[in-house]
Design an enzyme around this catalytic site. Structure first.
Site, PDB file in Angstrom:
ATOM      1  N   GLU A  58      69.950 -49.343  72.963  1.00  0.00           N
ATOM      2  CA  GLU A  58      71.217 -48.983  72.317  1.00  0.00           C
ATOM      3  C   GLU A  58      71.168 -49.145  70.805  1.00  0.00           C
ATOM      4  OE1 GLU A  58      71.714 -53.412  73.389  1.00  0.00           O
ATOM      5  OE2 GLU A  58      70.690 -51.635  74.164  1.00  0.00           O
ATOM      6  N   GLY A  62      72.542 -60.659  77.943  1.00  0.00           N
ATOM      7  CA  GLY A  62      73.393 -61.832  77.859  1.00  0.00           C
ATOM      8  C   GLY A  62      72.545 -63.082  77.931  1.00  0.00           C
ATOM      9  N   PRO A  81     101.310 -55.545  48.561  1.00  0.00           N
ATOM     10  CA  PRO A  81     100.098 -56.263  48.993  1.00  0.00           C
ATOM     11  C   PRO A  81      98.836 -55.723  48.331  1.00  0.00           C
ATOM     12  CG  PRO A  81     101.527 -55.860  50.868  1.00  0.00           C
ATOM     13  CD  PRO A  81     102.105 -55.082  49.723  1.00  0.00           C
ATOM     14  N   LEU A 123      89.820 -54.249  58.363  1.00  0.00           N
ATOM     15  CA  LEU A 123      90.393 -52.957  57.953  1.00  0.00           C
ATOM     16  C   LEU A 123      89.398 -51.808  58.106  1.00  0.00           C
ATOM     17  CD1 LEU A 123      92.409 -53.844  54.709  1.00  0.00           C
ATOM     18  CD2 LEU A 123      93.287 -53.346  56.988  1.00  0.00           C
ATOM     19  N   LYS A 156     104.676 -50.193  51.817  1.00  0.00           N
ATOM     20  CA  LYS A 156     104.778 -51.180  50.753  1.00  0.00           C
ATOM     21  C   LYS A 156     103.446 -51.304  50.006  1.00  0.00           C
ATOM     22  CE  LYS A 156     108.140 -52.768  50.340  1.00  0.00           C
ATOM     23  NZ  LYS A 156     109.376 -52.211  49.732  1.00  0.00           N
ATOM     24  N   THR A 157     103.500 -51.106  48.711  1.00  0.00           N
ATOM     25  CA  THR A 157     102.295 -51.133  47.879  1.00  0.00           C
ATOM     26  C   THR A 157     102.019 -52.515  47.288  1.00  0.00           C
ATOM     27  OG1 THR A 157     103.471 -50.541  45.838  1.00  0.00           O
ATOM     28  CG2 THR A 157     102.701 -48.732  47.238  1.00  0.00           C
ATOM     29  N   ARG A 173      64.101 -64.402  75.033  1.00  0.00           N
ATOM     30  CA  ARG A 173      63.110 -65.474  75.122  1.00  0.00           C
ATOM     31  C   ARG A 173      62.646 -65.707  76.563  1.00  0.00           C
ATOM     32  NH1 ARG A 173      67.334 -68.460  72.775  1.00  0.00           N
ATOM     33  NH2 ARG A 173      65.972 -68.907  71.020  1.00  0.00           N
ATOM     34  N   CYS A 205      67.676 -55.713  79.153  1.00  0.00           N
ATOM     35  CA  CYS A 205      67.288 -57.100  78.905  1.00  0.00           C
ATOM     36  C   CYS A 205      67.605 -57.963  80.139  1.00  0.00           C
ATOM     37  CB  CYS A 205      67.959 -57.619  77.644  1.00  0.00           C
ATOM     38  SG  CYS A 205      67.150 -59.080  76.951  1.00  0.00           S
ATOM     39  N   HIS A 248      66.249 -53.333  73.861  1.00  0.00           N
ATOM     40  CA  HIS A 248      67.635 -52.894  73.629  1.00  0.00           C
ATOM     41  C   HIS A 248      67.645 -51.476  73.047  1.00  0.00           C
ATOM     42  CE1 HIS A 248      69.766 -56.714  74.407  1.00  0.00           C
ATOM     43  NE2 HIS A 248      68.616 -57.247  74.065  1.00  0.00           N
ATOM     44  N   GLU A 279      84.957 -68.990  50.556  1.00  0.00           N
ATOM     45  CA  GLU A 279      83.529 -68.832  50.847  1.00  0.00           C
ATOM     46  C   GLU A 279      82.912 -67.661  50.090  1.00  0.00           C
ATOM     47  OE1 GLU A 279      85.936 -68.657  53.112  1.00  0.00           O
ATOM     48  OE2 GLU A 279      85.561 -69.977  54.830  1.00  0.00           O
ATOM     49  N   MET A 317      67.776 -55.984  83.267  1.00  0.00           N
ATOM     50  CA  MET A 317      66.501 -55.685  83.928  1.00  0.00           C
ATOM     51  C   MET A 317      66.039 -56.889  84.745  1.00  0.00           C
ATOM     52  SD  MET A 317      62.780 -54.990  82.183  1.00  0.00           S
ATOM     53  CE  MET A 317      61.311 -55.712  82.916  1.00  0.00           C
TER      54      MET A 317
END
EC number: 6.3.4.2
Length: 547
Positions: A521, A353, A189, A15, A186-187, A474, A380, A519, A148, A383
């Site tokens: 980004e 990747g 839920p 959400l 609808k309220t 690595r 990464c 990285h 969990e 390159m």
């Protein structure tokens, strides 16, 4: 001592709890408060480092080397506060810590139970650094009712009880579904979600209600009545043009005021929303468009490259252009000519990747960019593929490859231009790794420094010759082949301080071709675009004017 906001979710997942948490952090900053955001994830993995990108999306890496949930990327992008290892924890890490203590005899022979031992471990994590900021925002992953998550819900219940009254509040995010057949929101839920929350001892102080349709006042009043919250603490959350509109939208909806009211902070400092007004102005008043091809292997799930997509948007903001990014599966180029696919684009980005799949396609994408003079940014693995391409097609190393995925071929072995990194310097000590080590947490992780060559393209982009960037890899380019590659025009323009590890390469006779081992980004923000992405989009804009 910090005030705590615990953010939970109900009804369904996805959400936008992370986005709501990040936006609230930005709003509290806009009112002059200091903040820190945390994520408590119920899954049993110790961290997301070994999880498939298709399973969990991007792994976000912190300066101090933690592999974390992608929500921490939202937190950083919205607040500018660098996340730390102490800002992300999973059930796996909590249970691991408890069991390690038990093995050491730290519990003095006690029977180890969820209550109090697991919940105490969670509470200790929550309290770290509580004297450093005005507000600590803690997001609980998953939804209320998940088996969990029960230890985390119990831990925050205990934590709030043990703190002085008024120091902790609870914010709950729910869904208001719309039934087209009846034309109604609808309220129920939301009511049931709050009922579930209250059954485990948690009463929300603020409700954030996700809806695709306007929420009438009578529905907000109904939610307030049945969920036992103030009407002005029922906050609508609608779909937005951009995630960066969230701080402005939540401010208009009254989220920050509702939170401050719940803490009894009055009068509240006036907010300065100019940062986010400028961000939205740059987004909505773009003066052009560039097309960028992202050639990757996890393109079926864009969250796998979440930070890259956002960093490109930030680069567009820096240049007041709209970036239209399109995802292309690298495997396509292993059986088809990349030219028809890539010619319509103004720039090409090859992201990181792991594994062999799609690597030959990435190499061909790098070759196309080099030969056609198209701006290229390799990150990464991107390159490494650019280096292998140059080694094969320019330096005469026809069998150039990587230890990660190349193997012996008949009588002839490949040339390992990229090798498994077995040791490196971190701070003032040496790190050693073996191929047989555990996979989780064993990469070169976190922030490392690099020295840039004066006069290089990348030094011009950064405007300095010393940088610090985040790593997650690595495998490393072998410096043994530096001379052969530089003789062909591929310059090693960024190196580790000890001169052993290549950090950046660039083609000196190319308009804009840069590969980085790190990285970038991960450090880009809408109000502070990363220089590499700003420069990359600027180069794409120049390319668009040539075609």
């Amino acid at each position: 001592m910090a005030r705590y906001v615990f953010i939970t979710g109900g009804v369904v997942s996805s959400l936008g709890k992370g986005l709501a948490s990040a936006a609230l952090g930005a709003l509290l900053q806009a009112r002059g408060f200091s903040v820190r955001l945390r994520k408590l994830d119920p899954y049993l993995n110790v961290d997301p480092g070994t999880m498939s990108p298709f399973e969990h999306g991007e792994v976000f890496v912190t300066d101090d080397g933690a592999e974390t949930d992608l929500d921490l990327g939202h937190y950083e992008r919205f607040t500018g506060v660098s996340a730390r290892k102490t800002d992300s924890v999973s059930s796996g890490r909590i249970y691991s810590n408890v069991l390690e203590k038990e093995r050491r005899g730290a519990y003095l022979g006690k029977t180890i139970q969820v209550i109090p031992h697991v919940t105490n471990e969670i509470k200790d994590f929550i309290a770290v650094g509580d004297d450093e900021v005005d507000f600590m925002l803690c997001e609980i992953g998953g939804t209320v009712g998940d088996i969990e998550g029960l230890p985390f819900f119990e831990a925050i219940r205990q934590f709030a009880q043990e703190r002085p009254r008024g120091q902790c509040i609870f914010m709950h995010l729910t869904l208001l579904p719309y039934l087209a057949a009846s034309g109604e929101l609808k309220t129920k839920p939301t009511q049931h979600s709050v009922k579930e929350l209250r059954s485990i001892g948690l009463q929300p102080d603020v409700l954030v209600c996700r809806s695709e349709h306007p929420i009438p006042d009578k529905e907000r009043a109904k939610i307030a009545l049945f969920c036992n919250v103030r009407p002005d603490s029922v906050i609508p959350a609608y779909d937005l043009r951009s995630i960066y509109e969230a701080p402005l939208a939540y401010h208009r909806a009254g989220l920050d005021q509702a939170v401050l009211n719940a803490f009894g902070i009055s009068p509240a400092p006036r907010p300065d929303m100019s940062r986010w007004e400028d961000v939205m102005d740059r987004l909505t008043h773009a003066e052009g468009e560039v097309r960028v091809a992202i050639v990757g292997k996890y393109v079926q799930l864009e969250d796998a490259y979440k930070s890259i997509a956002e960093a490109l948007t930030h680069g567009g903001m820096a240049n007041r252009v709209r970036v239209k990014a399109e995802w292309i599966d690298a495997e396509i180029f292993e059986r088809e000519d990349p030219a028809p696919h890539l010619e319509p684009f103004h720039a090409i980005l090859v992201p990181g990747g792991f594994g062999e799949r799609g690597t030959e396609g990435k190499i061909r994408a790098a070759q196309f960019a080099r030969e056609k003079g198209v701006p290229y940014l390799g990150i990464c693995l991107g390159m490494q593929m650019a280096v292998i391409e140059a080694a094969r097609n320019m330096a005469g190393l026809a069998n150039a490859g990587s230890e990660e995925f190349d193997h012996e071929a008949g009588e002839k072995r490949f040339t390992p231009v990229v090798y498994h990194l077995k040791e490196w310097v971190q701070g003032n000590h040496r790190v050693e790794r073996k191929l047989t080590d555990d996979k989780g947490g064993t990469m070169r992780l976190g922030a490392y420094s690099a020295q840039l060559t004066a006069g290089s393209k990348v030094a011009e982009v950064y405007g300095k010759t010393e940088i610090e960037e985040r790593h997650r890899h690595r495998y490393e380019v072998d410096i043994t082949y530096r001379e052969a590659l530089e003789n062909c025009g591929l310059v090693f323009s960024g190196m580790s301080p000890d001169g052993r590890l290549p950090e950046i390469v660039e083609h000196k006779d190319h308009p804009w071709f840069i590969g980085v081992q790190f990285h970038p980004e991960l450090k880009s923000k809408p109000f502070a675009p990363h220089p590499l992405f700003a420069g990359f989009v600027k180069a794409a804009l120049a390319q668009s004017r040539l075609v």
